[in-house]
Design a protein around this motif. Structure first.
Motif, PDB file in Angstrom:
ATOM      1  N   THR A  48       4.183   8.752 -14.204  1.00 18.19           N
ATOM      2  CA  THR A  48       2.951   9.216 -14.828  1.00 18.19           C
ATOM      3  C   THR A  48       1.888   8.210 -14.414  1.00 18.19           C
ATOM      4  OG1 THR A  48       4.143  10.156 -16.705  1.00 18.19           O
ATOM      5  CG2 THR A  48       1.799   9.705 -17.020  1.00 18.19           C
ATOM      6  N   ILE A  49       0.735   8.720 -13.923  1.00 19.40           N
ATOM      7  CA  ILE A  49      -0.313   7.816 -13.455  1.00 19.40           C
ATOM      8  C   ILE A  49      -1.663   8.174 -14.060  1.00 19.40           C
ATOM      9  CG2 ILE A  49       0.850   7.405 -11.234  1.00 19.40           C
ATOM     10  CD1 ILE A  49      -1.383   9.180  -9.935  1.00 19.40           C
ATOM     11  N   LEU A  50      -2.532   7.179 -14.078  1.00 18.15           N
ATOM     12  CA  LEU A  50      -3.951   7.378 -14.367  1.00 18.15           C
ATOM     13  C   LEU A  50      -4.641   7.419 -13.016  1.00 18.15           C
ATOM     14  CD1 LEU A  50      -6.464   7.455 -16.195  1.00 18.15           C
ATOM     15  CD2 LEU A  50      -6.451   4.959 -16.129  1.00 18.15           C
ATOM     16  N   VAL A  51      -5.235   8.550 -12.671  1.00 13.89           N
ATOM     17  CA  VAL A  51      -5.818   8.732 -11.346  1.00 13.89           C
ATOM     18  C   VAL A  51      -7.051   7.839 -11.182  1.00 13.89           C
ATOM     19  CG1 VAL A  51      -6.860  10.385  -9.736  1.00 13.89           C
ATOM     20  CG2 VAL A  51      -4.997  11.117 -11.227  1.00 13.89           C
ATOM     21  N   THR A  52      -7.009   6.974 -10.153  1.00 14.24           N
ATOM     22  CA  THR A  52      -8.129   6.088  -9.853  1.00 14.24           C
ATOM     23  C   THR A  52      -8.743   6.391  -8.487  1.00 14.24           C
ATOM     24  OG1 THR A  52      -6.609   4.430  -8.951  1.00 14.24           O
ATOM     25  CG2 THR A  52      -7.244   4.199 -11.272  1.00 14.24           C
ATOM     26  N   ASN A  53      -8.039   7.188  -7.679  1.00 17.03           N
ATOM     27  CA  ASN A  53      -8.521   7.506  -6.341  1.00 17.03           C
ATOM     28  C   ASN A  53      -7.866   8.812  -5.887  1.00 17.03           C
ATOM     29  OD1 ASN A  53      -9.768   7.312  -3.864  1.00 17.03           O
ATOM     30  ND2 ASN A  53      -8.514   5.628  -3.105  1.00 17.03           N
ATOM     31  N   ILE A  54      -8.596   9.593  -5.109  1.00 20.12           N
ATOM     32  CA  ILE A  54      -8.035  10.820  -4.545  1.00 20.12           C
ATOM     33  C   ILE A  54      -8.146  10.732  -3.033  1.00 20.12           C
ATOM     34  CG2 ILE A  54      -8.144  13.338  -4.463  1.00 20.12           C
ATOM     35  CD1 ILE A  54      -9.488  13.250  -7.226  1.00 20.12           C
ATOM     36  N   LYS A  55      -7.011  10.867  -2.372  1.00 29.94           N
ATOM     37  CA  LYS A  55      -6.955  10.856  -0.911  1.00 29.94           C
ATOM     38  C   LYS A  55      -6.475  12.225  -0.450  1.00 29.94           C
ATOM     39  CE  LYS A  55      -6.026   5.936  -0.707  1.00 29.94           C
ATOM     40  NZ  LYS A  55      -5.285   4.875  -0.046  1.00 29.94           N
ATOM     41  N   TRP A  56      -6.166  12.352   0.807  1.00 31.12           N
ATOM     42  CA  TRP A  56      -5.645  13.612   1.299  1.00 31.12           C
ATOM     43  C   TRP A  56      -4.568  13.346   2.348  1.00 31.12           C
ATOM     44  CZ3 TRP A  56      -5.896  15.557   6.321  1.00 31.12           C
ATOM     45  CH2 TRP A  56      -6.640  14.805   7.220  1.00 31.12           C
ATOM     46  N   GLY A  57      -3.755  14.349   2.564  1.00 29.38           N
ATOM     47  CA  GLY A  57      -2.724  14.294   3.584  1.00 29.38           C
ATOM     48  C   GLY A  57      -2.469  15.700   4.077  1.00 29.38           C
ATOM     49  N   SER A  58      -1.531  15.838   4.992  1.00 24.02           N
ATOM     50  CA  SER A  58      -1.188  17.174   5.473  1.00 24.02           C
ATOM     51  C   SER A  58       0.280  17.215   5.869  1.00 24.02           C
ATOM     52  CB  SER A  58      -2.071  17.583   6.655  1.00 24.02           C
ATOM     53  OG  SER A  58      -1.824  16.747   7.770  1.00 24.02           O
ATOM     54  N   THR A  59       0.847  18.395   5.751  1.00 28.12           N
ATOM     55  CA  THR A  59       2.215  18.632   6.193  1.00 28.12           C
ATOM     56  C   THR A  59       2.168  19.715   7.256  1.00 28.12           C
ATOM     57  OG1 THR A  59       2.576  20.313   4.502  1.00 28.12           O
ATOM     58  CG2 THR A  59       3.212  18.066   3.944  1.00 28.12           C
ATOM     59  N   ARG A  60       3.188  19.746   8.068  1.00 31.93           N
ATOM     60  CA  ARG A  60       3.296  20.764   9.111  1.00 31.93           C
ATOM     61  C   ARG A  60       4.431  21.703   8.735  1.00 31.93           C
ATOM     62  NH1 ARG A  60       0.733  20.935  13.935  1.00 31.93           N
ATOM     63  NH2 ARG A  60      -0.139  18.891  14.217  1.00 31.93           N
TER      64      ARG A  60
END
Length: 106
Positions: A48-60
């Motif tokens: 369980t986390i407190l969101v401090t940053n939002i990043k992105w990624g991708s899957t193939r």
């Protein structure tokens, strides 16, 4: 520089620019589809986390389609929804089954 060398340099520049543009488009798409925001408390299968940053990624995928997604980063919380003493952080991906918890402290 020969014409062929100049052409090869131009092609490499085009390829680099195409990759940059593709990454910008994927980032913009992933961020526009993000289901949660900074400050939210998210429960995943392990953390369980407190969101401090939002990043992105991708899957193939199997058919080579690219699937961009948001990734939520933040401090790991205890069962009482307080930051752990060790200050560890974790990342939860938007494609996982995430539950938004209510922050009783706000």
């Amino acid at each position: 520089m020969s014409e062929l060398s100049a052409l090869q340099v131009d092609v490499k520049d085009i390829d680099r620019n195409a990759i940059k543009m593709k990454n910008l488009l994927m980032r913009d798409y992933a961020m526009s589809k993000a289901r949660f925001a900074i400050g939210d408390i998210l429960q995943g299968s392990v953390f369980t986390i407190l969101v401090t940053n939002i990043k992105w990624g991708s899957t193939r995928g199997y058919s080579d389609e690219i699937n961009p997604y948001a990734a939520y980063c933040g401090k790991i919380l205890t069962k009482k929804l307080l930051p752990r003493k060790d200050g560890d952080t974790a990342m939860l991906n938007d494609y996982d089954d995430l539950i938004k918890l209510e922050n009783k402290g706000n």
